[in-house]
Design an enzyme around this catalytic site. Structure first.
Site, short mmCIF file in Angstrom:
data_model
loop_
_atom_site.label_atom_id
_atom_site.label_comp_id
_atom_site.label_asym_id
_atom_site.label_seq_id
_atom_site.Cartn_x
_atom_site.Cartn_y
_atom_site.Cartn_z
N TYR A 143 28.96 55.92 22.82
CA TYR A 143 29.86 54.82 22.43
C TYR A 143 29.47 54.29 21.04
CZ TYR A 143 31.52 49.97 22.36
OH TYR A 143 32.07 48.77 21.99
N SER A 203 28.83 40.09 21.33
CA SER A 203 29.35 39.96 22.71
C SER A 203 30.42 38.88 22.70
CB SER A 203 28.22 39.53 23.66
OG SER A 203 27.09 40.36 23.49
C1 15L Z 1 30.18 46.01 23.25
O1 15L Z 1 30.39 46.73 22.27
C2 15L Z 1 31.02 46.10 24.45
O2 15L Z 1 32.35 46.44 24.16
C3 15L Z 1 30.98 44.84 25.29
O3 15L Z 1 31.50 45.15 26.55
C4 15L Z 1 29.58 44.26 25.41
O4 15L Z 1 28.80 45.07 26.20
C5 15L Z 1 28.98 44.08 24.04
O5 15L Z 1 29.06 45.24 23.26
C6 15L Z 1 27.51 43.64 24.07
O6 15L Z 1 26.67 44.27 23.43
O7 15L Z 1 27.22 42.64 24.72
#
Ligand code: 15L
Length: 264
Positions: A141, A170
């Site tokens: 991701y 977040s």
């Molecule tokens: C992200 O990129 C996610 O999309 C989100 O769901 C959270 O997990 C966030 O990071 C995070 O790091 O808290």
């Protein structure tokens, strides 16, 4: 004159939080998602498109007449590579190509802190870790978010599109654990950041952290301030409510140890 702003992933977590917050007199929000967003409420200036960001024809049609695109669509956590490759990497390419072909001047990309998830909090210099710190993705991701930033840079240099990539921390109603006290971006600050991205004159290509003015932050706000983002919220008001364990040190938190390519 009406300003049309296309939002991809408009029915996702961040997209739903932005729907009312980005509503403005003279603005139409064109909400696109693979899961159909709710129909407009009475008097709401929105258009609804049910489509995937990987659907080239749908994306071309969606970009027609838009002044700006806010690209939030894609998979938002770790997942098998094929899905990440298609939705996040190919999806971003499709969005940027469609924006270019439709003459859209400005694109905001929802990158993520997970593009730089392996930085340790001790590595942050005075003033915080710069928003354009060299990528250190923590997952497939995270790799897709690095690719997203690279595509944004490419489309700026090739075609002159203004592209701001947001390394979002977040973005939820409230922080829920110790790490999110660093990484939280309140929904209101997220709307402030997106408005700054839409309004700042000639940003070129930039990377900006998407966080609030959290007391415990260790990521720089300077790059956001340079485009007129002045966050007003601070996660500290929730500090007494959240568990103090685990005491994470890495930017990406649990993403850094989740099995690669497995659904989170
Ligand atoms: C992200 O990129 C996610 O999309 C989100 O769901 C959270 O997990 C966030 O990071 C995070 O790091 O808290």
């Amino acid at each position: 004159m009406t300003q049309t702003v296309l939002i991809t992933g408009a029915n996702g977590g961040v997209g739903r939080l932005m729907r009312t917050r980005l509503a403005r007199e003279g603005r139409v929000l064109r909400l696109l998602d693979v899961v159909r967003p709710e129909d407009p409420a009475e008097g709401e200036a929105v258009e609804i498109i049910e489509a995937s960001v990987t659907d080239e024809a749908a994306m071309r049609a969606a970009c027609e007449g838009a002044e700006a695109v806010i690209h939030l669509g894609g998979i938002s956590v770790e997942a098998p590579w094929d899905g990440i490759l298609s939705a996040n990497i190919d999806g971003t390419r499709v969005v940027l190509e469609a924006a270019r072909d439709a003459g859209v001047a400005r694109v905001v990309l929802a990158s993520s802190n997970h593009a730089a998830g392996f930085y340790d909090l001790d590595e942050a210099p005075e003033g915080g870790l710069p928003a354009d710190a060299f990528p250190r993705p923590d997952t497939y991701y995270g790799v897709s978010k690095v690719a997203m930033e690279a595509l944004g840079s490419l489309f700026h240099d090739r075609y002159g599109i203004d592209v701001t990539a947001l390394r979002i921390g977040s973005c939820f109603e409230k922080p829920w654990d110790r790490r999110s006290l660093w990484t939280w971006m309140s929904p209101d600050d997220c709307a402030r950041l997106l408005e700054a991205c839409l309004a700042t004159p000639g940003p070129g290509f930039r990377v900006v952290w998407g966080i609030s003015r959290n007391t415990r932050r260790w990521w720089s706000l300077a790059e956001g301030e340079a485009i007129g983002y002045h966050p007003q919220d601070d996660s500290e008001i929730y500090a007494a409510e959240v568990p103090q364990e685990p005491a994470e040190r890495l930017a990406g938190g649990k993403f850094c140890s989740t099995p690669l390519g497995e659904h989170m």
